[in-house]
Enzyme design. Structure first.
Site, mmCIF file in Angstrom:
data_model
loop_
_atom_site.group_PDB
_atom_site.id
_atom_site.type_symbol
_atom_site.label_atom_id
_atom_site.label_comp_id
_atom_site.label_asym_id
_atom_site.label_seq_id
_atom_site.Cartn_x
_atom_site.Cartn_y
_atom_site.Cartn_z
ATOM 1 N N ASN A 7 -36.117 4.619 78.018
ATOM 2 C CA ASN A 7 -34.999 5.562 78.141
ATOM 3 C C ASN A 7 -33.718 4.754 78.394
ATOM 4 O OD1 ASN A 7 -33.016 7.202 79.478
ATOM 5 N ND2 ASN A 7 -34.561 8.762 79.786
ATOM 6 N N ASP A 9 -30.584 6.037 78.796
ATOM 7 C CA ASP A 9 -29.489 6.857 79.347
ATOM 8 C C ASP A 9 -28.566 6.068 80.273
ATOM 9 O OD1 ASP A 9 -30.730 8.975 78.082
ATOM 10 O OD2 ASP A 9 -31.386 9.973 79.929
ATOM 11 N N ARG A 45 -27.663 15.680 77.715
ATOM 12 C CA ARG A 45 -27.471 16.742 78.701
ATOM 13 C C ARG A 45 -26.369 17.679 78.255
ATOM 14 N NH1 ARG A 45 -29.946 15.299 83.958
ATOM 15 N NH2 ARG A 45 -28.952 17.187 84.695
ATOM 16 N N ARG A 49 -22.988 13.942 80.375
ATOM 17 C CA ARG A 49 -22.529 12.973 81.394
ATOM 18 C C ARG A 49 -22.844 11.534 81.008
ATOM 19 N NH1 ARG A 49 -26.568 14.150 86.408
ATOM 20 N NH2 ARG A 49 -25.855 16.267 86.057
ATOM 21 N N GLU A 70 -34.908 14.110 74.843
ATOM 22 C CA GLU A 70 -35.098 15.000 76.003
ATOM 23 C C GLU A 70 -33.959 15.993 76.009
ATOM 24 O OE1 GLU A 70 -35.106 12.914 79.702
ATOM 25 O OE2 GLU A 70 -36.886 11.780 79.172
ATOM 26 N N THR A 100 -30.594 13.441 88.581
ATOM 27 C CA THR A 100 -31.496 13.205 87.463
ATOM 28 C C THR A 100 -32.419 14.411 87.407
ATOM 29 O OG1 THR A 100 -33.163 11.704 86.537
ATOM 30 C CG2 THR A 100 -33.100 11.894 88.938
ATOM 31 N N GLY A 213 -37.077 4.496 82.315
ATOM 32 C CA GLY A 213 -35.666 4.193 82.154
ATOM 33 C C GLY A 213 -35.114 3.367 83.297
HETATM 34 N N1 PXP Z 1 -39.089 11.481 81.760
HETATM 35 C C1 PXP Z 1 -38.156 12.458 81.925
HETATM 36 C C2 PXP Z 1 -38.476 13.827 81.440
HETATM 37 C C3 PXP Z 1 -36.907 12.182 82.508
HETATM 38 O O1 PXP Z 1 -36.005 13.162 82.662
HETATM 39 C C4 PXP Z 1 -36.635 10.854 82.902
HETATM 40 C C5 PXP Z 1 -35.305 10.506 83.491
HETATM 41 O O2 PXP Z 1 -34.308 10.688 82.542
HETATM 42 C C6 PXP Z 1 -37.619 9.870 82.690
HETATM 43 C C7 PXP Z 1 -38.841 10.223 82.151
HETATM 44 C C8 PXP Z 1 -37.396 8.452 83.063
HETATM 45 O O3 PXP Z 1 -37.344 8.335 84.440
HETATM 46 P P1 PXP Z 1 -36.844 6.988 85.105
HETATM 47 O O4 PXP Z 1 -35.427 6.785 84.645
HETATM 48 O O5 PXP Z 1 -36.964 7.235 86.563
HETATM 49 O O6 PXP Z 1 -37.745 5.892 84.605
#
Ligand code: PXP
Length: 241
Positions: A7, A9, A45, A49, A70, A100, A213
């Protein structure tokens, strides 16, 4: 072998802090793929953001592995997904105030509404994953929607304050994984997984994908800071007193 889905983001979060052009999550995605990511994930989102529409559009053209989107189950997002056709959509709950994604999607009680959403994506050839807490009622409800996958929320496990709480949350996950698989669902895991707590799943089969992520981007910053500072210090070292 389970896939590592990265991820990106947080790369966009740094960019948006200055409303600048870099760092670019599209470039980061390409580098992640070269390093072994088997899928790239972004969360578009409602408030934009971090990830922007431009990012998702470019990623759709440039990602060589798989692009997973997502998103919240809204009409706007469905339109974007149907237009861009990512390899998978993961439906998540979304609140404007949250830092988050906080909890799993409450699928139980919304089977019909979410089922229509899932069906529209399925008709366009896009499989849907539902981000849920590892609870039997949510798994049963996910089956009723026709979703192909669930992503089990590992946040309660990852963020557990005590060893006992962590074991309790791990047990819930370990019970939910075979339950979802036996119900015909693919199983992904995500949220808060890091270089330490991931080992709890080292001998667990039946997981299609790990969605990670924060820990990866955080590590990238820490492992990259020496090189970045050394380069800038080297430039300035050549300047006159
Ligand atoms: N899965 C989903 C559905 C999420 O919303 C997120 C965070 O954006 C992640 C996985 C990844 O989580 P992290 O950034 O804590 O690894």
């Amino acid at each position: 072998m389970p896939l590592l889905a990265v991820n990106v983001d947080h790369v966009a979060t740094v960019r948006q802090a200055r409303l600048a052009a870099s760092p670019d999550p599209v470039a980061a995605a390409a580098m992640a793929e070269l390093a072994g990511a088997r899928a790239i994930i972004v969360h578009l989102r409602e408030d934009r953001r971090h990830i922007q529409d431009r990012d998702v559009r470019l990623l759709r053209q440039t990602v060589k592995t798989r692009l997973h989107l997502e998103m919240a189950a809204t009409d706007e997002m469905r339109g974007i997904a149907l237009e861009l056709r990512p390899h998978m959509v993961c439906l998540v709950p979304e609140k404007r105030q949250e830092l988050t994604t906080e909890g799993g999607l409450g699928v139980a009680g919304r089977e019909e509404e979410l089922g229509e959403f899932v069906a529209a994506l399925k008709t366009a050839g896009i499989p849907t994953s539902l981000f849920i807490d590892p609870e039997p009622a949510q798994i049963e409800a996910a089956v009723a929607t026709g979703a192909a996958y669930v992503e089990l929320h590992t946040g309660a496990y990852s963020d557990a304050a005590t060893a006992f709480a962590r074991q309790t949350e791990l047990k819930r996950l370990l019970a939910a994984i075979p339950m979802a698989r036996q119900a015909g669902l693919g199983v992904n895991l995500g949220h808060g997984l890091d270089y330490d707590n991931i080992y709890a799943f080292a001998h667990v089969s039946g997981i299609s994908e790990y969605s990670i992520g924060h820990s990866i981007i955080a590590r990238a910053i820490m492992t990259g800071i020496s090189e970045a500072v050394t380069t800038m210090a080297g430039i300035i070292a050549g300047f006159p007193d």
